[in-house]
Write a protein that holds these residues in place. Sequence first.
Motif, mmCIF file in Angstrom:
data_model
loop_
_atom_site.group_PDB
_atom_site.id
_atom_site.type_symbol
_atom_site.label_atom_id
_atom_site.label_comp_id
_atom_site.label_asym_id
_atom_site.label_seq_id
_atom_site.Cartn_x
_atom_site.Cartn_y
_atom_site.Cartn_z
ATOM 1 N N PHE A 1 -23.063 23.435 17.194
ATOM 2 C CA PHE A 1 -22.342 23.853 18.393
ATOM 3 C C PHE A 1 -20.894 24.202 18.051
ATOM 4 O O PHE A 1 -20.363 25.209 18.509
ATOM 5 C CB PHE A 1 -22.400 22.752 19.446
ATOM 6 C CG PHE A 1 -23.786 22.501 19.923
ATOM 7 C CD1 PHE A 1 -24.371 23.348 20.847
ATOM 8 C CD2 PHE A 1 -24.528 21.467 19.419
ATOM 9 C CE1 PHE A 1 -25.661 23.150 21.262
ATOM 10 C CE2 PHE A 1 -25.822 21.261 19.835
ATOM 11 C CZ PHE A 1 -26.392 22.102 20.758
ATOM 12 N N ILE B 1 -28.066 11.497 14.780
ATOM 13 C CA ILE B 1 -28.507 11.169 16.143
ATOM 14 C C ILE B 1 -28.788 12.434 16.925
ATOM 15 O O ILE B 1 -29.831 12.574 17.568
ATOM 16 C CB ILE B 1 -27.435 10.320 16.855
ATOM 17 C CG1 ILE B 1 -27.361 8.948 16.197
ATOM 18 C CG2 ILE B 1 -27.773 10.159 18.326
ATOM 19 C CD1 ILE B 1 -26.259 8.094 16.720
ATOM 20 N N VAL B 2 -27.859 13.408 16.852
ATOM 21 C CA VAL B 2 -27.999 14.612 17.683
ATOM 22 C C VAL B 2 -29.227 15.420 17.273
ATOM 23 O O VAL B 2 -29.973 15.895 18.127
ATOM 24 C CB VAL B 2 -26.717 15.476 17.592
ATOM 25 C CG1 VAL B 2 -26.948 16.854 18.155
ATOM 26 C CG2 VAL B 2 -25.591 14.813 18.336
ATOM 27 N N ASP C 1 -33.108 16.104 23.108
ATOM 28 C CA ASP C 1 -31.917 16.365 23.921
ATOM 29 C C ASP C 1 -31.254 17.670 23.508
ATOM 30 O O ASP C 1 -30.844 18.470 24.344
ATOM 31 C CB ASP C 1 -30.889 15.251 23.729
ATOM 32 C CG ASP C 1 -31.239 14.029 24.526
ATOM 33 O OD1 ASP C 1 -32.351 14.005 25.053
ATOM 34 O OD2 ASP C 1 -30.401 13.112 24.603
ATOM 35 N N ARG D 1 -32.314 12.078 18.527
ATOM 36 C CA ARG D 1 -32.337 12.618 19.886
ATOM 37 C C ARG D 1 -32.469 14.137 19.839
ATOM 38 O O ARG D 1 -31.822 14.848 20.601
ATOM 39 C CB ARG D 1 -31.050 12.248 20.630
ATOM 40 C CG ARG D 1 -30.958 10.771 20.886
ATOM 41 C CD ARG D 1 -29.681 10.400 21.577
ATOM 42 N NE ARG D 1 -29.747 9.018 21.980
ATOM 43 C CZ ARG D 1 -30.199 8.611 23.161
ATOM 44 N NH1 ARG D 1 -30.608 9.495 24.035
ATOM 45 N NH2 ARG D 1 -30.230 7.343 23.459
ATOM 46 N N ASN E 1 -23.388 12.089 8.000
ATOM 47 C CA ASN E 1 -22.766 12.115 9.323
ATOM 48 C C ASN E 1 -23.754 11.541 10.341
ATOM 49 O O ASN E 1 -24.750 12.166 10.681
ATOM 50 C CB ASN E 1 -22.402 13.562 9.676
ATOM 51 C CG ASN E 1 -21.612 13.659 10.947
ATOM 52 O OD1 ASN E 1 -21.543 12.707 11.717
ATOM 53 N ND2 ASN E 1 -21.008 14.809 11.171
ATOM 54 N N LEU E 2 -23.465 10.309 10.814
ATOM 55 C CA LEU E 2 -24.437 9.645 11.696
ATOM 56 C C LEU E 2 -24.554 10.343 13.046
ATOM 57 O O LEU E 2 -25.631 10.346 13.649
ATOM 58 C CB LEU E 2 -24.022 8.187 11.909
ATOM 59 C CG LEU E 2 -24.293 7.262 10.724
ATOM 60 C CD1 LEU E 2 -23.786 5.876 11.028
ATOM 61 C CD2 LEU E 2 -25.773 7.211 10.426
ATOM 62 N N VAL E 3 -23.445 10.944 13.522
ATOM 63 C CA VAL E 3 -23.526 11.655 14.805
ATOM 64 C C VAL E 3 -24.530 12.794 14.697
ATOM 65 O O VAL E 3 -25.342 13.014 15.600
ATOM 66 C CB VAL E 3 -22.134 12.176 15.217
ATOM 67 C CG1 VAL E 3 -22.219 12.951 16.499
ATOM 68 C CG2 VAL E 3 -21.163 11.030 15.373
ATOM 69 N N TYR F 1 -29.552 23.064 12.101
ATOM 70 C CA TYR F 1 -28.182 23.293 12.563
ATOM 71 C C TYR F 1 -27.745 24.729 12.327
ATOM 72 O O TYR F 1 -26.943 25.259 13.098
ATOM 73 C CB TYR F 1 -27.229 22.301 11.888
ATOM 74 C CG TYR F 1 -26.634 21.315 12.866
ATOM 75 C CD1 TYR F 1 -26.996 21.343 14.203
ATOM 76 C CD2 TYR F 1 -25.707 20.377 12.481
ATOM 77 C CE1 TYR F 1 -26.463 20.463 15.103
ATOM 78 C CE2 TYR F 1 -25.162 19.481 13.383
ATOM 79 C CZ TYR F 1 -25.547 19.528 14.691
ATOM 80 O OH TYR F 1 -25.007 18.657 15.599
ATOM 81 N N GLU G 1 -30.385 21.016 25.470
ATOM 82 C CA GLU G 1 -29.016 21.507 25.549
ATOM 83 C C GLU G 1 -28.949 22.998 25.210
ATOM 84 O O GLU G 1 -28.304 23.787 25.907
ATOM 85 C CB GLU G 1 -28.243 20.682 24.525
ATOM 86 C CG GLU G 1 -26.773 20.676 24.610
ATOM 87 C CD GLU G 1 -26.241 19.813 23.474
ATOM 88 O OE1 GLU G 1 -27.009 18.978 22.947
ATOM 89 O OE2 GLU G 1 -25.096 19.982 23.112
#
Lengths: 118, 233
Positions: free
Chosen positions: B131, B55-56, B63, B60, B50-52, B207, B67
């Motif tokens: 999240f 990144i998250v 970030d 990044r 999962n590329l998202v 995660y 958050e």
Amino acid sequence: MEIIALITGFSLILIGLYGILSKRNIIKIIVGFSLFDTGLHVLIVTVGYIKGGTAPILDSVVGTTDVASKIVDPVPQALVLTAIVIGLGVTALMLAYALKMYQAKKSLDISDFKDMKW
Amino acid sequence: MIRNFFIIAIVAGLAAIFVTLFWNFGDSTTLTPLATHYADKGAAEVGAPNLVTSIVVTYRGFDTLGEVTILFLVASIVSFFLKREKLQKDIELKRETSEIILTASKLLVPIVMVLGVYVFINGHLTPGGGFQGGAIIATAFVLLLMANPDFKINHRIISIVESVSGISFVLVGVFGILLAGGFLDNKVLPLGTFGKIFSAGAIPLIYSFVGLKVGSELSNILSNFQGIQKEEM
């Protein structure tokens, strides 16, 4: 596809802004902020759309070679994930303030709160 | 009257800007250079399908730490604002909770919690992540509170879970400086086989901590909003 998403995003922003400006009830103003937020999220995801692209997940269909030509842009999606969480936090804070304001004056009408107005 | 005129003028002005934006919107056919790098090198560098998520959590990751901090700040400000000082009284129920929601909550609460845990553990393989999983766990608490309005969420357990997972998240990041390329680098643990659940280095670990932290923070906010209902308005 992106035309539908663009129209949805722009109309949600306009509806939200109209609600924020015209409503007197604080809860309705907060709902307006949430609508504005959602419209922005739809727009940011639409900007990352690539025609014919699929979700940025490297499963058996996408494979691991020549990925860049098959997927949509994952960066706006990651940014929107952050923005959704921040929007949730802002909404929770606004609701807490609204509760306290109601306790102070027994009213949710924004025109009853003139203490900070000049 | 004049107020309505101003409101309509502002909304119409923004609508005019949006119409020009809409007509000039061009379909993009290629990814930006940054996204091309993530797409082509992501599988080799991070190892998450999962590329998202890659990144998250990794590219990044800083970030995401910010958050999580903002969410923690929100939870503490809400509990500061809604602190219960006055005499508490029991909520007078207008009517009994319906049989349907009572039975459904008994059946669904464990399943919804397991679904939340599934979503955050599989965040690097399927759509989802910390999240989203945390939010699903908080919905289980909403169902519980709707079925039993007098239910009390144990604040002690929640604060222990929240602080332990928050500290562990930062510790995994610091281990990244010591053992791998930098803060929050996921190569602290071996990358493993691509597409398996124990792969992508530290991402499942991070995660899971994020999921537990978000779930407990949202439940804390919910229980504060529930508690203030008992106060005399």
